[in-house]
Scaffold this motif. Structure first.
Motif, PDB file in Angstrom:
ATOM      1  N   THR A  26       0.936  -1.134  -0.228  1.00 21.91           N
ATOM      2  CA  THR A  26      -0.044   0.130   0.013  1.00 21.91           C
ATOM      3  C   THR A  26       0.817   1.488  -0.323  1.00 21.91           C
ATOM      4  N   ILE A  27       0.481   2.263   0.150  1.00 22.63           N
ATOM      5  CA  ILE A  27       1.463   3.784   0.390  1.00 22.63           C
ATOM      6  C   ILE A  27       2.516   4.039   1.377  1.00 22.63           C
ATOM      7  N   ASN A  28       3.507   4.024   1.034  1.00 25.72           N
ATOM      8  CA  ASN A  28       4.796   4.381   1.916  1.00 25.72           C
ATOM      9  C   ASN A  28       5.510   4.888   1.398  1.00 25.72           C
ATOM     10  N   ARG A  29       6.570   4.476   1.978  1.00 23.49           N
ATOM     11  CA  ARG A  29       7.823   5.301   1.587  1.00 23.49           C
ATOM     12  C   ARG A  29       9.109   4.332   1.882  1.00 23.49           C
ATOM     13  N   TYR A  30       8.870   3.609   2.081  1.00 29.37           N
ATOM     14  CA  TYR A  30      10.526   2.779   2.106  1.00 29.37           C
ATOM     15  C   TYR A  30      11.217   3.237   0.175  1.00 29.37           C
ATOM     16  N   PRO A  31      12.604   3.285   1.467  1.00 27.25           N
ATOM     17  CA  PRO A  31      13.651   3.501   0.358  1.00 27.25           C
ATOM     18  C   PRO A  31      14.766   2.694  -0.490  1.00 27.25           C
ATOM     19  N   GLY A  32      14.601   3.412  -1.218  1.00 29.74           N
ATOM     20  CA  GLY A  32      16.158   2.182  -2.288  1.00 29.74           C
ATOM     21  C   GLY A  32      14.886   2.026  -4.151  1.00 29.74           C
ATOM     22  N   LEU A  33      16.004   1.507  -4.465  1.00 24.95           N
ATOM     23  CA  LEU A  33      14.942   1.308  -6.081  1.00 24.95           C
ATOM     24  C   LEU A  33      16.066   0.047  -6.379  1.00 24.95           C
ATOM     25  N   MET A  34      15.228  -0.808  -7.442  1.00 28.64           N
ATOM     26  CA  MET A  34      15.360  -1.775  -7.614  1.00 28.64           C
ATOM     27  C   MET A  34      16.676  -2.059  -8.830  1.00 28.64           C
ATOM     28  N   LYS A  35      17.149  -2.806  -8.662  1.00 24.69           N
ATOM     29  CA  LYS A  35      18.680  -2.938  -9.028  1.00 24.69           C
ATOM     30  C   LYS A  35      18.410  -4.589  -9.929  1.00 24.69           C
ATOM     31  N   PRO A  36      19.663  -4.670 -10.958  1.00 24.77           N
ATOM     32  CA  PRO A  36      19.848  -5.668 -11.852  1.00 24.77           C
ATOM     33  C   PRO A  36      19.562  -6.945 -10.402  1.00 24.77           C
ATOM     34  N   GLY A  37      19.422  -8.411 -10.969  1.00 21.05           N
ATOM     35  CA  GLY A  37      20.306  -9.281  -9.964  1.00 21.05           C
ATOM     36  C   GLY A  37      19.273  -9.956  -8.615  1.00 21.05           C
ATOM     37  N   MET A  38      18.024  -7.800  -8.436  1.00 20.11           N
ATOM     38  CA  MET A  38      17.612  -8.598  -6.688  1.00 20.11           C
ATOM     39  C   MET A  38      16.236  -9.750  -6.860  1.00 20.11           C
ATOM     40  N   THR A  39      16.337 -10.871  -6.191  1.00 21.57           N
ATOM     41  CA  THR A  39      15.584 -11.441  -6.098  1.00 21.57           C
ATOM     42  C   THR A  39      14.332 -10.889  -4.820  1.00 21.57           C
ATOM     43  N   PHE A  40      12.905 -10.747  -5.206  1.00 23.15           N
ATOM     44  CA  PHE A  40      12.068 -10.865  -3.915  1.00 23.15           C
ATOM     45  C   PHE A  40      10.410 -10.985  -3.950  1.00 23.15           C
ATOM     46  N   THR A  41       9.784 -11.087  -3.225  1.00 24.68           N
ATOM     47  CA  THR A  41       8.110 -11.734  -2.806  1.00 24.68           C
ATOM     48  C   THR A  41       7.314 -10.496  -3.720  1.00 24.68           C
ATOM     49  N   ILE A  42       6.165 -10.399  -3.821  1.00 27.92           N
ATOM     50  CA  ILE A  42       5.587  -9.512  -4.086  1.00 27.92           C
ATOM     51  C   ILE A  42       4.359 -10.308  -3.697  1.00 27.92           C
ATOM     52  N   GLU A  43       3.500  -9.734  -2.123  1.00 23.50           N
ATOM     53  CA  GLU A  43       2.068 -10.834  -2.426  1.00 23.50           C
ATOM     54  C   GLU A  43       1.331 -10.037  -1.318  1.00 23.50           C
ATOM     55  N   PRO A  44       0.559  -9.257  -2.267  1.00 28.65           N
ATOM     56  CA  PRO A  44      -0.400  -8.975  -1.223  1.00 28.65           C
ATOM     57  C   PRO A  44      -1.583  -9.129  -0.734  1.00 28.65           C
ATOM     58  N   VAL A  45      -1.944  -8.520  -0.062  1.00 29.69           N
ATOM     59  CA  VAL A  45      -3.414  -9.876   0.914  1.00 29.69           C
ATOM     60  C   VAL A  45      -4.488  -7.769   0.906  1.00 29.69           C
ATOM     61  N   LEU A  46      -5.786  -8.979   0.275  1.00 38.23           N
ATOM     62  CA  LEU A  46      -6.871  -7.825   0.332  1.00 38.23           C
ATOM     63  C   LEU A  46      -7.824  -8.056   0.790  1.00 38.23           C
ATOM     64  N   SER A  47      -8.591  -7.804   1.422  1.00 37.74           N
ATOM     65  CA  SER A  47     -10.165  -7.372   1.501  1.00 37.74           C
ATOM     66  C   SER A  47     -11.605  -7.465   1.347  1.00 37.74           C
ATOM     67  N   HIS A  48     -12.875  -7.519   1.852  1.00 39.35           N
ATOM     68  CA  HIS A  48     -13.950  -6.224   1.409  1.00 39.35           C
ATOM     69  C   HIS A  48     -13.413  -5.487   3.068  1.00 39.35           C
ATOM     70  N   GLY A  49     -12.853  -6.148   4.100  1.00 41.51           N
ATOM     71  CA  GLY A  49     -13.710  -5.145   5.191  1.00 41.51           C
ATOM     72  C   GLY A  49     -12.409  -3.944   6.001  1.00 41.51           C
ATOM     73  N   ASN A  50     -12.232  -4.483   6.975  1.00 40.27           N
ATOM     74  CA  ASN A  50     -11.430  -3.050   7.259  1.00 40.27           C
ATOM     75  C   ASN A  50     -10.163  -3.859   7.129  1.00 40.27           C
ATOM     76  N   GLU A  51      -8.629  -3.063   7.518  1.00 37.63           N
ATOM     77  CA  GLU A  51      -7.588  -3.459   7.578  1.00 37.63           C
ATOM     78  C   GLU A  51      -7.030  -4.227   9.239  1.00 37.63           C
ATOM     79  N   ASN A  52      -7.480  -4.285   9.828  1.00 36.47           N
ATOM     80  CA  ASN A  52      -7.713  -4.891  11.437  1.00 36.47           C
ATOM     81  C   ASN A  52      -7.613  -6.781  11.315  1.00 36.47           C
ATOM     82  N   THR A  53      -6.532  -6.914  11.618  1.00 37.16           N
ATOM     83  CA  THR A  53      -6.793  -8.193  12.097  1.00 37.16           C
ATOM     84  C   THR A  53      -6.283  -8.249  13.240  1.00 37.16           C
TER      85      THR A  53
END
Length: 298
Positions: free
Chosen positions: A235-262
């Motif tokens: 979601t909206i964030n200010r995490y620093p840094g740029l992607m560079k060739p050779g980096m590997t990471f996961t993208i794994e969003p979780v969505l719901s119909h309700g509010n964000e609290n868990t």
């Protein structure tokens, strides 16, 4: 015979749909891993290794990542036709465990920081880290199965939310919109792209579909280590840094119909939505290349 320690009930909330709200059931003991299977450090040495900054992998490391990610995606693909009403999530765990061992791989979730099973299975209102148990899947459920394997020294990680039988329109919309979020997030990736652009794209797609991104859950760097930098916010964030060739990471969003609290349940792992709304999650491990992005778990 195992008896359930609690029961589930059918929830009918106009804006959430009609489905079974899940609470913990009795489960079975952790599955055994043969001695010949190479195990990660957090099993052999009780040490969770994490890099200090995002790792740029060389060709040999990328080759290892491709191998582990291909295996993880193949296991997830073989699980798909097994997902049917009446199947227990513990049986999904057994299948994934067996397929991992037969391939010579270690099921990464098993004993990671004490997690007792070989995959995570998150049904309906369970957002993440659901512990496989003896509750049969019901017609109309949605279930996320999160598969990670440690193979030839590298972790490969992916997940998908599966439809169980006949899922109502709101459930279908939730799953399809979450898949679209992942697709568009991957599309935005490439050399010198800010990591925070991923969250912005997912947020916009979710908002367009009148869904909520659960902000507590992030993607992560991955390699010889299970989790490491960068943190991938959805979601909206200010995490620093740029992607560079050779980096590997996961993208794994979780969505719901309700509010964000868990809420984390007493088992210390299972995370459920506070308002009982369903969630969907999908995940790929990706590689940043000089020209864009490669989906390693495709």
């Amino acid at each position: 015979m195992f008896e359930p320690i609690a029961r589930f009930w059918r929830t009918s909330i106009k804006r959430f749909g009609v489905y079974d709200k899940v609470v913990p059931f009795e489960t079975t003991p952790s599955r055994l891993v043969p001695d010949h299977i190479v195990k990660p450090d957090y099993v052999t040495n009780k040490i969770v290794f994490i890099t200090k900054k995002p790792e740029i992998k060389d060709e040999e490391q990328i080759k290892g990542m491709r191998s582990s990610c291909t295996l993880a995606s193949n296991i997830l693909r073989k699980i798909h036709p097994f997902i049917q009403p009446g199947v227990k999530t513990d049986e999904i765990d057994e299948l994934a465990h067996t397929l991992s061992i037969e391939a010579g791989a270690y099921p990464s979730p098993l004993f990671y920081k004490g997690f007792p099973k070989s995959v995570c299975t998150s049904v309906n209102n369970v957002a993440v880290h659901g512990i496989p148990d003896l509750r049969p899947l019901q017609n109309g459920d949605i279930v996320n199965v999160d598969v990670t394997v440690f193979f030839n020294g590298y972790h490969g990680d992916c997940s998908k939310t599966f439809l169980v039988g006949d899922v109502d329109d709101q459930g279908l919309h939730l799953v399809h919109a979450t898949e679209e979020c992942l697709k568009q997030a991957i599309d935005v990736c490439g050399p010198n792209v800010p990591f925070c652009d991923i969250g912005m794209r997912i947020y916009r797609v979710a908002k367009k579909n009148k869904l909520t991104v659960l902000p507590a859950f992030v993607g992560h760097g991955i390699g010889k280590y299970f989790h490491g930098p960068p943190d991938i916010y959805h979601t909206i964030n200010r995490y620093p840094g740029l992607m560079k060739p050779g980096m590997t990471f996961t993208i794994e969003p979780v969505l719901s119909h309700g509010n964000e609290n868990t809420v984390i349940l007493d088992d210390g792992w299972t995370v459920v939505t506070e308002d009982g709304s369903r969630t969907a999650q999908v995940e790929h491990t990706v590689l940043v290349t000089k020209d864009g992005t490669e989906i390693l778990t495709k």
